[in-house]
Design an enzyme around this catalytic site. Structure first.
Site, PDB file in Angstrom:
ATOM      1  N   ASP A  56      -2.098 -26.577   6.457  1.00 47.77           N
ATOM      2  CA  ASP A  56      -1.134 -27.213   5.662  1.00 47.77           C
ATOM      3  C   ASP A  56       0.063 -26.886   5.568  1.00 47.77           C
ATOM      4  O   ASP A  56       0.478 -25.448   5.544  1.00 47.77           O
ATOM      5  CB  ASP A  56      -1.562 -27.331   4.151  1.00 47.77           C
ATOM      6  CG  ASP A  56      -0.692 -28.302   3.277  1.00 47.77           C
ATOM      7  OD1 ASP A  56       0.278 -28.709   3.880  1.00 47.77           O
ATOM      8  OD2 ASP A  56      -0.949 -28.303   2.002  1.00 47.77           O
ATOM      9  N   ARG A 110      -0.217 -17.540  -0.800  1.00 47.84           N
ATOM     10  CA  ARG A 110       1.245 -17.852  -0.622  1.00 47.84           C
ATOM     11  C   ARG A 110       1.948 -16.852  -0.762  1.00 47.84           C
ATOM     12  O   ARG A 110       2.637 -16.539  -1.946  1.00 47.84           O
ATOM     13  CB  ARG A 110       1.329 -19.185  -1.196  1.00 47.84           C
ATOM     14  CG  ARG A 110       0.447 -20.343  -1.069  1.00 47.84           C
ATOM     15  CD  ARG A 110       0.779 -21.661  -1.672  1.00 47.84           C
ATOM     16  NE  ARG A 110      -0.025 -22.636  -1.351  1.00 47.84           N
ATOM     17  CZ  ARG A 110      -0.449 -23.938  -1.994  1.00 47.84           C
ATOM     18  NH1 ARG A 110       0.638 -24.138  -2.951  1.00 47.84           N
ATOM     19  NH2 ARG A 110      -1.239 -24.642  -1.667  1.00 47.84           N
ATOM     20  N   GLN A 125      -7.642 -23.698  -6.138  1.00 50.96           N
ATOM     21  CA  GLN A 125      -7.580 -25.204  -6.697  1.00 50.96           C
ATOM     22  C   GLN A 125      -9.008 -25.818  -6.066  1.00 50.96           C
ATOM     23  O   GLN A 125      -9.409 -25.451  -5.208  1.00 50.96           O
ATOM     24  CB  GLN A 125      -6.501 -25.922  -6.080  1.00 50.96           C
ATOM     25  CG  GLN A 125      -6.401 -26.048  -4.538  1.00 50.96           C
ATOM     26  CD  GLN A 125      -5.150 -26.699  -4.173  1.00 50.96           C
ATOM     27  OE1 GLN A 125      -3.862 -26.620  -4.788  1.00 50.96           O
ATOM     28  NE2 GLN A 125      -5.214 -27.256  -2.939  1.00 50.96           N
ATOM     29  N   ASP A 245       2.143 -36.933  -8.047  1.00 48.88           N
ATOM     30  CA  ASP A 245       1.785 -35.411  -8.672  1.00 48.88           C
ATOM     31  C   ASP A 245       1.483 -35.765 -10.152  1.00 48.88           C
ATOM     32  O   ASP A 245       2.008 -36.817 -10.788  1.00 48.88           O
ATOM     33  CB  ASP A 245       2.941 -34.622  -8.698  1.00 48.88           C
ATOM     34  CG  ASP A 245       3.593 -33.718  -7.341  1.00 48.88           C
ATOM     35  OD1 ASP A 245       2.669 -33.862  -6.432  1.00 48.88           O
ATOM     36  OD2 ASP A 245       4.488 -33.399  -7.418  1.00 48.88           O
ATOM     37  N   SER A 261      -1.484 -32.546  -6.976  1.00 49.86           N
ATOM     38  CA  SER A 261      -0.709 -33.028  -5.942  1.00 49.86           C
ATOM     39  C   SER A 261      -1.713 -34.047  -5.087  1.00 49.86           C
ATOM     40  O   SER A 261      -2.802 -33.270  -4.688  1.00 49.86           O
ATOM     41  CB  SER A 261      -0.103 -32.208  -5.123  1.00 49.86           C
ATOM     42  OG  SER A 261       0.594 -32.757  -3.895  1.00 49.86           O
TER      43      SER A 261
END
Length: 344
Positions: A56, A110, A125, A245, A261
């Site tokens: 992604d 991240r 998640q 969202d 999201s």
């Protein structure tokens, strides 16, 4: 968003009890999610090969954590940002029929995140994806799916109340649907985040439609990669976008709080248009994109729901570090300690 220290913050659970509550929330919610959307759990990768187009790209500027694989001639691997594309490939390889799908525990790093109350280096998640029919690619199908997810969240909030009666529910009974263009027209002088907050103070919970497509001011409400959610197709409201969202109002931090999201995924036609709009047509040669354009991947809907985010909100914490173990700047850890915010 910078670090917020709420005035007179009182933690409602001690760290040891918080660990028990986290387990309860995660187990209860994922069971409801699977049942309400007809999803089964699958095992997911932590990393993928660079250059396949599977990872992604988020907003297109975040750098993935990468490493060389010694036993594969130093080929480069990347820690996933999310599994938005990988899940769609998995639907195809498993031959999952329309109306059914998968969910998984996604863990990511991240490194470019700005660390604050809601953002961490560590991302966890529930990534989910569901096969749909071509005729399901519409706004009403998207809204119906959002309502099911929101109801699973509300029921889990009630579970928390049953176990810890001093943590009273905050979510409204229904979620409100609103398009990013409508927010811009309602609050033209405000920034996107300020618009979200004003709407949430009014409604409590909203599904903000149309993330990624340019609005009437020429700017998108927020960034979205061009090759998973469909943000360019016109919907039945006359606006663009089949994604959005799930946002709720967090009274502790007085801020907009994103829980999910999600969206209907790109078709071959909308992928072409979105790659062209972003000047990313070179991606068509990547394996994932070739499969999609050649009709080898099913139509689908999917998204991600933050595990630590959900626990933080339902347990009424002031910092995501209260429900997950990560690394924080020393000065942030010290500020939190002084305010009675226990970072794990």
């Amino acid at each position: 968003m910078s670090l917020i220290i709420p005035k007179n913050y009182h933690k409602k659970l001690l760290p040891e009890t918080t660990e028990v509550a986290i387990k309860m929330v995660k187990e209860a919610f994922q069971k409801r999610l699977g049942e309400s959307l007809n999803l089964r759990r699958v095992t997911a990768p932590l990393f993928v090969l660079k250059g396949t187009g599977i990872n992604d790209d988020l907003n297109g500027v975040e750098r993935p954590v990468s490493f060389k694989i010694k036993d594969m001639g130093d080929q480069q691997a990347e820690v996933v940002h999310s599994l938005a594309k990988w899940k769609r490939m998995k639907l195809a390889s498993y031959g999952i029929a329309p109306g059914y799908g998968i969910y998984t525990d996604m863990n990511a790093i991240r490194s470019d995140e700005e660390l604050d109350n809601l953002h961490s280096l560590y991302v966890d998640q529930w990534d989910w994806e569901k096969t749909i029919k071509a005729e399901d690619r519409n706004l009403e199908y998207l809204k119906d799916t959002v309502r099911k997810i929101y109801e699973a969240i509300r029921q889990t909030e009630h579970d928390v109340y049953q176990h810890f009666p001093h943590i009273t529910p905050r979510l409204p009974e229904h979620i409100t649907f609103i398009h990013a263009q409508e927010l811009l027209e309602r609050y033209p002088g405000l920034s996107p985040k300020e618009r979200e907050l004003e709407a949430l103070k009014e409604y409590g919970a909203i599904f903000l439609i149309g993330i990624g497509s340019p609005l009437s001011n020429g700017e998108p409400h927020d960034g979205r990669a061009p090759d998973y959610d469909d943000w360019i197709s016109e919907n039945s409201d006359g606006f663009k976008g089949l994604n959005g969202d799930i946002l709720v109002y967090d009274s502790i931090l007085d801020t907009a709080f994103e829980l999910s999201s999600m969206g209907i995924r790109v078709s071959p036609e909308s992928l072409n248009l979105q790659l062209q709009a972003r000047g990313e047509e070179k991606r068509k040669e990547l394996p994932f994109h070739r499969m999609l354009l050649d009709g080898e991947l099913p139509y689908s809907i999917g998204g991600g729901i933050g595990q630590s985010r959900l626990c933080m909100y339902l347990l009424q914490k002031a910092h995501i570090g209260e429900v997950q173990a990560s690394i924080w700047p020393p000065e942030q850890r010290e500020e939190c300690y002084k305010a009675g915010i226990d970072l794990l």
